[in-house]
Design an enzyme around this catalytic site. Structure first.
Site, PDB file in Angstrom:
ATOM      1  N   ASP A 168      -3.871 -37.502 -44.269  1.00  0.00           N
ATOM      2  CA  ASP A 168      -3.013 -36.440 -44.785  1.00  0.00           C
ATOM      3  C   ASP A 168      -3.710 -35.776 -45.972  1.00  0.00           C
ATOM      4  O   ASP A 168      -4.100 -36.454 -46.935  1.00  0.00           O
ATOM      5  CB  ASP A 168      -1.658 -36.998 -45.221  1.00  0.00           C
ATOM      6  CG  ASP A 168      -0.684 -35.903 -45.603  1.00  0.00           C
ATOM      7  OD1 ASP A 168       0.065 -35.450 -44.716  1.00  0.00           O
ATOM      8  OD2 ASP A 168      -0.679 -35.493 -46.784  1.00  0.00           O
ATOM      9  N   ASN A 181      -2.302 -23.508 -50.113  1.00  0.00           N
ATOM     10  CA  ASN A 181      -1.683 -22.331 -49.499  1.00  0.00           C
ATOM     11  C   ASN A 181      -1.071 -21.410 -50.542  1.00  0.00           C
ATOM     12  O   ASN A 181      -1.213 -20.184 -50.465  1.00  0.00           O
ATOM     13  CB  ASN A 181      -0.604 -22.768 -48.499  1.00  0.00           C
ATOM     14  CG  ASN A 181      -1.182 -23.165 -47.150  1.00  0.00           C
ATOM     15  OD1 ASN A 181      -2.223 -22.669 -46.743  1.00  0.00           O
ATOM     16  ND2 ASN A 181      -0.501 -24.061 -46.464  1.00  0.00           N
ATOM     17  N   ASP A 208      -5.923 -22.495 -43.666  1.00  0.00           N
ATOM     18  CA  ASP A 208      -6.461 -22.665 -42.311  1.00  0.00           C
ATOM     19  C   ASP A 208      -7.930 -23.083 -42.361  1.00  0.00           C
ATOM     20  O   ASP A 208      -8.372 -23.928 -41.573  1.00  0.00           O
ATOM     21  CB  ASP A 208      -6.338 -21.351 -41.528  1.00  0.00           C
ATOM     22  CG  ASP A 208      -4.895 -21.035 -41.127  1.00  0.00           C
ATOM     23  OD1 ASP A 208      -4.038 -21.931 -41.268  1.00  0.00           O
ATOM     24  OD2 ASP A 208      -4.655 -19.903 -40.682  1.00  0.00           O
ATOM     25  N   GLU A 255      -0.553 -30.751 -41.933  1.00  0.00           N
ATOM     26  CA  GLU A 255      -1.824 -31.127 -42.564  1.00  0.00           C
ATOM     27  C   GLU A 255      -2.164 -32.589 -42.310  1.00  0.00           C
ATOM     28  O   GLU A 255      -2.915 -33.205 -43.049  1.00  0.00           O
ATOM     29  CB  GLU A 255      -1.794 -30.853 -44.073  1.00  0.00           C
ATOM     30  CG  GLU A 255      -0.813 -31.690 -44.867  1.00  0.00           C
ATOM     31  CD  GLU A 255       0.562 -31.047 -45.015  1.00  0.00           C
ATOM     32  OE1 GLU A 255       1.270 -31.410 -45.960  1.00  0.00           O
ATOM     33  OE2 GLU A 255       0.927 -30.186 -44.181  1.00  0.00           O
TER      34      GLU A 255
END
Length: 293
Positions: free
Chosen positions: A168, A176, A185, A211
């Site tokens: 993770d 973000n 991305d 993620e």
């Protein structure tokens, strides 16, 4: 065989073109044999299998990504044997000698074998493409549970140990929020490529969540999985990821949880074990590895 989505799509397109070229070559061979036309000179040479357009694809850089696939060598051998048989037929035709039914059947059987090998590879590539996450190139969750149950059956029979690893990304929401979703991305794609570059050919990486990634590691003890997780942790941390927003390179860390694939419990319990170990790594400070027995 670890291919990115772009590599997979390019490989499929080039293979499809090679298949088309092969069928065109075959149609010409049939015309030559039936109409007694002069054969193409390269088809009469000992290395005809390297000179045809299919053979050129087989030896090209465009096919390099497929060379680790078990079917690739089988296709090459079938193609070479098929061409040797075709050369024999074409030479007899050029010499105006009779061609036996046995020789024709032999050529037909070799052609069928080659087509079968190609169709097997093409079908597997299509399944890979269908079961890939379009962004990261990792497997999606479509076949995750069936894959785990298949490996669990081997564990249950005492044929192997198997481990799961939950990965993770740390503080991914902040990436973000601060740099935009294009940067997020890029981080996901780079991390997936980083992980796939460091695992073994038979390990399987799945995009498990936004993620989160899950790594299936057959023939792996917990101790070996912990060592692998530590190597991946360091590799992920060492990345310098291009920021599509033209900012400085991005960096990221990840938390890792490792658990065995247990024989006597549902595979979902083993996933949960890796997930809990990953959360222990999160609460323990992130950018670390934890395991659950």
């Amino acid at each position: 065989m670890h291919l990115s989505s772009q590599q997979l799509q390019a490989s499929v397109a080039l293979l499809d073109q090679a298949i088309y070229n092969h069928e065109q070559w075959y149609k010409n061979v049939v015309r030559v044999l039936i109409a007694r036309l002069p054969p193409d000179g390269p088809d009469l040479l000992p290395d005809a299998h390297d000179r045809c357009r299919f053979g050129q694809w087989y030896r090209s850089d465009g096919a390099a990504a497929l060379r680790d696939h078990p079917a690739f060598d089988a296709i090459g051998q079938a193609h070479k044997q098929m061409h040797a048989s075709a050369t024999h037929l074409l030479q007899r035709s050029a010499d105006e000698l009779p061609i036996s039914v046995g020789d024709l059947d032999h050529f037909s059987n070799l052609l069928d074998r080659m087509r079968l090998e190609i169709q097997t590879l093409r079908r597997e590539l299509a399944e890979m493409e269908q079961n890939r996450d379009s962004l990261t190139g990792a497997r999606n969750r479509t076949n995750l549970l069936p894959d785990l149950r298949e490996q669990q059956a081997l564990v249950r029979r005492g044929l192997q140990e198997c481990a799961l690893m939950m990965i993770d990304l740390d503080h991914f929401k902040e990436i973000n929020d601060r740099h935009g979703h294009a940067a997020g991305d890029a981080v996901l794609m780079s991390t997936s490529q980083c992980a796939q570059a460091h695992v073994r050919p038979y390990d399987r990486l799945y995009r498990y969540g936004g993620e989160e990634f899950l790594l299936l590691m057959p023939q792996t003890s917990i101790d070996a999985a912990l060592s692998m997780a530590e190597r991946l942790r360091a590799a992920v941390e060492a990345q310098e990821i291009h920021d599509p927003g033209a900012g400085p390179p991005l960096s990221v860390t990840a938390s890792f949880g490792v658990a065995p694939l247990v024989a006597e419990r549902p595979v979902e319990d083993s996933i949960d074990g890796a997930d809990k170990a990953m959360y222990q790594a999160k609460t323990g400070g992130r950018n670390r590895v934890e395991a659950q027995d």
